[in-house]
Design an enzyme around this catalytic site. Structure first.
Site, PDB file in Angstrom:
ATOM      1  N   GLU A   1       4.441  -0.454  -3.660  1.00  0.00           N
ATOM      2  CA  GLU A   1       5.514   0.529  -3.614  1.00  0.00           C
ATOM      3  C   GLU A   1       6.124   0.595  -2.219  1.00  0.00           C
ATOM      4  O   GLU A   1       5.429   0.481  -1.210  1.00  0.00           O
ATOM      5  CB  GLU A   1       5.020   1.908  -4.063  1.00  0.00           C
ATOM      6  CG  GLU A   1       3.892   2.492  -3.258  1.00  0.00           C
ATOM      7  CD  GLU A   1       3.366   3.794  -3.844  1.00  0.00           C
ATOM      8  OE1 GLU A   1       3.298   3.929  -5.085  1.00  0.00           O
ATOM      9  OE2 GLU A   1       3.029   4.687  -3.040  1.00  0.00           O
ATOM     10  N   CYS A   2       7.427   0.732  -2.178  1.00  0.00           N
ATOM     11  CA  CYS A   2       8.208   0.899  -0.963  1.00  0.00           C
ATOM     12  C   CYS A   2       7.908  -0.212   0.053  1.00  0.00           C
ATOM     13  O   CYS A   2       8.271  -1.353  -0.161  1.00  0.00           O
ATOM     14  CB  CYS A   2       7.997   2.282  -0.370  1.00  0.00           C
ATOM     15  SG  CYS A   2       9.401   2.849   0.640  1.00  0.00           S
TER      16      CYS A   2
END
Length: 465
Positions: free
Chosen positions: A336-337
């Site tokens: 994520e991210c």
């Protein structure tokens, strides 16, 4: 459950909540108290500062991610056996989802947990107007939960008069003031505060601030307020609410977690839920370790500051190659991210240089001049997740906060902004990969960790054939 507790809130961001919360935490630790601390909302960095003070991991409480019962469960679980729970609010006290709701605001957390609130008021440039300002916050909701006030950036000469005036005119206790303390300020950068490790004299700053607060705050009265908090109904378990919480692997699985200065944004409760479900979490550094840990059954790449460490990440070719090879050979991975950015072929760093990264996801990530797709979202899968149907997974509350974007954000999920018609497609979902910019809090949808671990078990068993 009897949990002494307070929530420090403010009328707006930049009012001094984090600094005062950290100083108060340090003062309580200096008094030999066992303290649990919490950040309202999805913030990663403020809890790092809390943790540096109290010596154990701080947690998040977020009423967008979790319903009232789950929120109270997490408070009770993490505050058990502590002398006091200190919560730090987010933004302005009533500011919540979509900018038009109190949902997921500091007020919403106080209301959900029936917690006494101390309003931090930046009093610079105000005197008698402070009474009108405070009265507005106290009366906006019938039950505001505001029981105390702290004046920030107030002179010691003005304080006695303002305390007398406010306490005479309003039903609230003034619990002290904080003078201007420039040498205790915590610096900021594009994603918020700098990390605690980057402030060489952080401990000295916090000790100095704690000493000031011992003199200027009525800490004994703050403790009395916390002890008068109503007893809270806290469920012993969440299994009756959702049997997914009771899932446990038939054997321990080794899950690699990227942890270093590039990957450092974690929800500590995510780790606990994974461990309760049977995961053995094995830390590794994509910057400093040449190889992945041995015998992994899955990989977790969370967010952080890869853009500040682009050269070091690019230089570690063996780690990039091993991660790419593992994922391409079927090892389950959630990213994520910042972790999602690292999986791309290229990633722009803060110096504007495009660095070669893992190459799992085609395309490159690049810097943008402003926050991109900022705030809460609800994710809905458009295809299976680790082999499980979208219907079985259900909606996933999540959050985005990034100044970088991708040529290839994916389109396997739809992200909907709450209380808005705005939405977009995002994320990559394959048989063994879930990757995208959204941050996911596992207690918001426990199907995510369970489905990931079930896929890891499948992968583990395939290796033994």
């Amino acid at each position: 459950m009897d949990i002494p507790r307070i929530l420090l809130a403010a009328g707006a961001s930049g009012s001094g909540k984090t600094l005062i919360t950290c100083g108060l935490l340090q003062a309580l630790v200096n008094r030999k108290m066992k303290v649990a601390s919490f950040k309202c909302g999805p913030d990663y960095i403020d809890p790092m500062f809390h943790s540096r003070v109290i010596g154990t991991k701080s947690r998040n409480l977020d009423t967008f991610f979790t319903d009232a019962e789950t929120t109270r469960y997490l408070l009770g679980k993490n505050a058990a056996d502590c002398d006091i729970a200190v919560m730090e609010g987010v933004m302005g006290y009533y500011d919540g989802v979509g900018g038009i709701s109190t949902k997921a605001s500091a007020y919403d957390l106080a209301d959900t947990t029936d917690t006494p609130v101390i309003l931090v008021v930046n009093s610079r440039g105000m005197s008698i107007s402070l009474a009108a300002y405070i009265k507005g916050f106290m009366e906006y909701k019938e039950k505001s939960h505001i029981k105390g006030v702290i004046f920030n950036q107030m002179s010691p000469m003005l304080y006695p008069r303002m305390k007398k005036l406010v306490e005479e005119q309003l039903e609230v206790e003034v619990l002290g003031y904080v003078p201007k303390v420039e040498d205790c300020v915590i610096e900021s950068r594009h994603l918020g505060l700098v990390l605690p490790e980057e402030i060489s004299d952080l401990k000295e700053r916090l000790q100095k601030l704690a000493g000031i607060l011992e003199d200027t705050l009525e800490i004994d009265r703050i403790l009395a307020l916390a002890r008068h908090a109503e007893e809270l109904q806290v469920p012993e378990s969440l299994v009756q609410k959702d049997e997914t919480y009771g899932y446990c692997l038939p054997q321990k699985l080794r899950i690699g977690v990227a942890k270093d200065e590039a990957f450092c944004f974690f929800y500590e409760d995510n780790f606990r839920l994974l461990q309760e479900m049977g995961a053995e979490l094995v830390d590794f550094s994509p910057i400093h370790d040449e190889h992945l840990p041995a015998d992994l059954d899955g990989i977790l790449l969370y967010g952080g500051y890869p853009e500040l460490n682009g050269e070091a990440l690019e230089r570690n070719a063996s780690m990039k190659e091993e991660i790419a090879q593992a994922v391409k050979q079927g090892m389950p991975c959630m990213a994520e991210c910042g972790g999602f950015m690292y999986l791309h072929e290229q990633m722009e760093d803060m110096g504007g240089v495009f660095r070669k990264t893992c190459g799992v996801i085609p395309g490159k990530c690049f810097r943008t001049p402003r926050l991109t797709r900022f705030g809460y979202i609800t994710l809905t899968a458009g295809k299976p997740v680790f082999g499980r149907s979208a219907e079985e997974i259900g909606e996933i509350p999540a959050h985005e906060f990034h100044y970088f974007d991708s040529e290839n954000c994916g389109s396997d999920f739809h992200a909907a902004k709450p209380l808005s018609k705005r939405g977009w497609d995002c994320m990559h979902s394959s048989s063994n990969l879930l990757a995208g910019y959204p941050h996911i809090y596992y207690y918001g949808n426990p199907q995510i960790p369970r489905t990931f671990l079930m896929k890891c078990l499948e992968y583990h068993n395939s290796k033994e054939r």
